[in-house]
Motif scaffolding. Structure first.
Motif: not given
Length: 537
Positions: A126-133, A235-238, A289-297, A314-320
């Motif tokens: 049930c691991s999630l890959f989360l990616l936030t810009g 992996i949790m990083t901003d 699991s991953m919860s990553i925040s990165t620059q929008p660019d 990339l398709p495995r990530f839930l992006v916002a």
């Protein structure tokens, strides 16, 4: 003096223009003196051209980004109020706060349960890959600190207890190596006796490492942590550039590295072969699991990366990528422990962390998570959602087809996370959890589509990008009077030199107010040109 009266007084067109359009005259005479000379015999045409230039209001050569989708905070069953309170008080994006809350919860829950999909007998993580810009200053670090503050205190105590166990293990490991060396050097032993002695000498296993977060995102660092006792890692990083901008994903190894992450998402076996027996090992029953925040660019560049998309990374990530709220942020004095919603979030997170992950009887470092199945009603909702996604993968979500095809998998992972968050002992996913997860997945698909469409318009080969580069090239060379024949031979990029591309790119420059299309076959470089433009920027 009007234009018509000026012409009747037999003033030259250029003189007429000087009276009415002084700025335009300077533009024309400095950039296209030959064109002014040609149009002296056609005053009306010259004046019309001046009017066009005067009326131009150039627009930036960049796509207009669609507004973000509305984040369904209410779908975060049991953690929705905490997300709302943090977002409301700090004036940060609900999506950003929601990603943080989900990432922390899932980093623990992934080690407790797996999901049994309908018609598939093999349980899945049930691991999630989360990616936030999000730009720096949007507040993700602060939100993470608030939500994880109680867990950090708890993990320190757990880590101290682990260190004691680790010291005992290290001593046992030294004794083991000494015993092995003793057996190897005992010349009195026969071959059979030596083999029997080796079998009786058991190598100690490291204690389970309770560590949850990981900052070292190299593939070697992750493998080392798993080998040395970690069973679940997040992996949790901003600082998403640590993953997407460092050597882990930008050199010749990137295909293998992305493939490794995909396999971990799938729950597959991780084989490591380094040439020596000591460095050869297989990892099974681990969760990442991953919860990553990165620059929008950076996020946009990832969304436009065909390798990351085609390989399924990339398709495995839930992006916002929520719109900036920096201007709305404010400094506040807040005792977060006074809010019932935050107390509740801390309590649930702490309770889940206290649950020791189940492992196999024959190996204490191989996870054996409890299996979650779906209730009949939940199964029907999941089936309907999946079928709709498969249909939309060839329609509405064709741009993000791979994400749409993974959506039903991610739906179950979200539903499992919400289920265990609210009922840690549950063995069934009910319809309410699936319905809530479907609202979240709809948001993630719409966000993925929005970001992908915008990213494609910013890509190196998009017409807008080509138009911007062509404009820079023309102005740098001072060739403000251009024609299609010259562009097919001299345009700065080979991809610009096709007739159809030139037509599209120049139309963009005209539509955005940076160029005017010239009629009446103006003479340029000694020849009348059928397709010609005056660059006005």
């Amino acid at each position: 003096m009007s234009i018509q009266s000026s012409l009747q007084d037999e003033l030259a067109p250029a003189e007429v223009l000087t009276l009415e359009y002084q700025k335009t005259v300077r533009t024309l005479t400095s950039r296209a003196p030959e064109l002014v000379e040609q149009l002296q015999k056609m005053p009306e045409a010259l004046i019309e051209l001046a009017k066009q230039i005067e009326d131009l209001d150039p627009l930036p050569l960049k796509p207009e980004e669609a507004q973000e989708s509305s984040y369904p905070t209410e779908a975060l069953l049991g953690m929705d109020q905490a997300v709302f309170d943090i977002s409301d008080r700090l004036k940060v994006s609900p999506a950003l706060a929601g990603q943080c809350a989900l990432g922390l919860a899932n980093g623990i829950i992934q080690g407790l349960v797996d999901v049994v999909k309908p018609a598939n007998p093999t349980p899945k993580p049930c691991s999630l890959f989360l990616l936030t810009g999000a730009d720096s200053g949007e507040g993700k670090t602060l939100v993470d600190d608030i939500l994880s503050s109680r867990l950090q205190e708890q993990s320190i105590q757990t880590d101290l207890a682990y260190q004691e166990k680790r010291e005992d293990y290290d001593m046992c490991l030294k004794a083991y190596h000494c015993e092995v060396k003793k057996i190897e050097q005992d010349k009195k032993l026969t071959q059979e006796e030596r083999e029997q002695a080796f079998r009786e000498t058991k190598k100690p296993l490291p204690p389970m490492n309770p560590r949850l977060k990981l900052a070292d995102v190299t593939i070697e660092g992750i493998a080392r942590q798993f080998k040395e006792g970690c069973t679940r890692l997040g992996i949790m990083t901003d600082e998403g550039a640590v993953l997407f901008g460092n050597h882990a994903l930008v050199n010749e190894r990137r295909t293998a590295v992305m493939g490794r992450f995909c396999k971990m998402w799938d729950g597959g076996q991780w084989d490591v072969d380094r040439g020596t027996q000591e460095n050869n090992f297989s990892l099974i029953g681990r969760r990442l699991s991953m919860s990553i925040s990165t620059q929008p660019d950076i996020l946009r560049s990832i969304m436009a990366d065909t390798l990351a998309v085609n390989q399924g990374f990339l398709p495995r990530f839930l992006v916002a990528m929520p719109n900036t709220r920096v201007m709305e942020k404010r400094m506040i004095q807040m005792d977060w422990a006074s809010l019932p919603s935050i107390q509740d979030y801390w309590s649930r997170l702490s309770g889940l962390y206290d649950i020791t992950p189940a492992t196999r009887d024959d190996h204490p470092l191989v996870l054996n998570p409890r299996k979650l199945t779906l209730t009949p009603k939940a199964c029907k909702l999941h089936e309907a959602f999946g079928n709709q996604c498969f249909k939309d993968a060839g329609g509405k979500y064709e741009t993000v087809r791979a994400m749409a095809l993974k959506a039903e998998d991610n739906l179950l992972r979200l539903a499992a996370t919400l289920t265990i968050w609210n009922t840690p002992t549950a063995d069934k996913i009910d319809a309410e959890a699936v319905e809530a997860a479907s609202y979240l997945m709809k948001y993630y698909l719409d966000e993925g589509l929005r970001i992908a469409d915008y990213s494609s318009e910013l890509s190196d080969d998009s017409d807008l990008t080509l138009a911007s580069e062509l404009l820079k090239w023309v102005t740098a060379n001072g060739a403000y009077l251009v024609h299609s024949m010259a562009l097919t031979q001299q345009a700065p990029k080979r991809s610009m030199r096709k007739a159809r591309t030139i037509e599209r790119v120049m139309n963009i420059l005209v539509e955005h107010g940076h160029a005017i299309r010239l009629n009446d076959k103006p003479v340029i470089e000694g020849k009348p040109r059928l397709k010609a433009w005056l660059i006005t920027s």
